[in-house]
Design an enzyme around this catalytic site. Sequence first.
Site, short mmCIF file in Angstrom:
data_model
loop_
_atom_site.label_atom_id
_atom_site.label_comp_id
_atom_site.label_asym_id
_atom_site.label_seq_id
_atom_site.Cartn_x
_atom_site.Cartn_y
_atom_site.Cartn_z
N ASP A 35 59.44 66.32 44.09
CA ASP A 35 59.69 67.12 45.39
C ASP A 35 61.24 67.12 45.75
OD1 ASP A 35 59.79 68.17 47.91
OD2 ASP A 35 57.81 66.95 48.55
N THR A 76 57.64 72.80 50.52
CA THR A 76 57.03 72.02 49.73
C THR A 76 55.47 72.65 49.78
OG1 THR A 76 58.12 69.93 50.31
CG2 THR A 76 55.49 69.85 49.77
N ASP A 344 58.83 71.67 43.23
CA ASP A 344 58.56 72.54 44.39
C ASP A 344 59.53 73.46 44.97
OD1 ASP A 344 59.58 70.36 45.68
OD2 ASP A 344 57.95 70.25 47.01
#
Length: 540
Positions: A35, A76, A344
């Site tokens: 992430d 995200t 992401d």
Amino acid sequence: MKTRQILLLAILIASNTLYAQQLDRPKLVVGIMIDQMRWDYLYRYHSRYGSTGFKRLLREGFSCEQTMINYVPSVTACGHAAVYTGTGPAVNGIVGNDWYDRKTGKSVYCVYDSVVNTIGGDRKQPGGMSPRNLQSTTIGDELRMGTGFQSRVVGIALKDRAAILPAGHGANAAFWYDDATGNFISSTWYMDSLPSWASTFNKEQRAAKYIQLPWKTLYPAASYTASTADDKHYEVPIPGEDKAVFVHQFNKGKDYDLLKYSPWGNTLTLDFAKAAIVGYDLGRNATDMLALSFSTPDIAGHSFGPDAIEMEDMYLRLDKELGAFLSWLDQRYGNNYLVFLTADHGAINSPGFLQDNHLPGMAEKMGRAASLNEEISRHWGIPEAILSDAGSQLYLDTAAISKAGVPLGSLQQFIKARLKAFSGIGDAVSMDEIHNCYLPAPFNAMYINGWHAKRSGDMIVVPAPGVKNGSIMGTTHGTMYPYDTHIPLIWFGWQIKHGSSYRNISITDIAPTLCALLHIQMPSGATGQVIEEVMPGQKK
């Protein structure tokens, strides 16, 4: 007669062997998402990485160097959904982490589900998390269907949305972190109770142990030359701390939320991932899939920004842990596992950092619904023309605007003029203008790919390059610019040959490529293309 039977048996064995060869698949697929990992993190810290983590992936795997997110917003939920569905928000329906629902007049969290309940946590009120809002199948869904539901699919992350959206609708399980207890939990969408191995893991209370560990730099602080000096004015302190400087302590609070700022959050995630692989005995029969996401780099990254020593140290530690994880997979599966690693979204440099270094950039508030509504009310007599400014989009009360006899286009031009007066706002654009190709072609297409007819707003607020929504401190993401949309993509392991490509590849190409490798149907909403260079037998 006996000769004939032997001949038939030989033909049957040969046919089965050929069939098995045609459907050769790895025992396990591991999708790794980091992430907020910008593509340049692969190389910014490259000289400091060990030989077993990121360097091994690059050395032995196939790297798609020009992989881009092809929609807006780059956040995200959208990123995790796009990787595993092979399509963007316009089709899969995940238009943000949250969005405004016109029917209820309320904000919707991407994976909230009032019908299901939490399993394994201390949440007493009804409602839990599920993939119900996701409108396309995923890689895992297709793998399950393609193997007669013999394959098992598991999603794991600290963030619920990062576990649920990749796992998909038909997954055997998705697990995420409970801030209140430090446990990994799930919901009744997947199970009635946690499996015994997960309950045993939770009883070990590893989160309680990790949260006691201070975060010191792995190496002497002076050696972190790829980063700024510690204690910059634009870094946001971790909750409970006065300054954003080493050494960081995480045991000052009473809940376990602080662990998500710590590199030990990555450690805990990997601990649970290995427990899941062993507990479910993944790869025993049909090809299984683990969708694994590391949430800590994003949570800490929002506070410190891309140029902080904390982020360099975070990735140096994650590099070591990834290397150990790959070695563990080697021992368990040999060369019969397949990994892809991606992200992401990326992140913008803190405006404070940009300004300190005489680079273009600033902070600006994007939506401004309250002040705009005041002006619209005075000028047009419509009290609440803008219902929400969620996700830098403006949701207009078109019924009230029509009732007041105000042309919608005129009101939108009024809003556009007011917003463009702010130096950090590049433009404010109606979706009609977007569909008429108002913006430069690449950006225009990204907004179309990110706009869902039932869930998105009527106008888009477009930031100028280098502009962060909010304050000059920390970082965020969500735009169409490369710092938010250029992400890593590395394929590694089973039948993957070493190489690289600088061809433009989209985040939505990942799912079709993996499905082609596994000989299964691509997800129901997929719009991406197979990355041919990754396929066995193709010229690199």
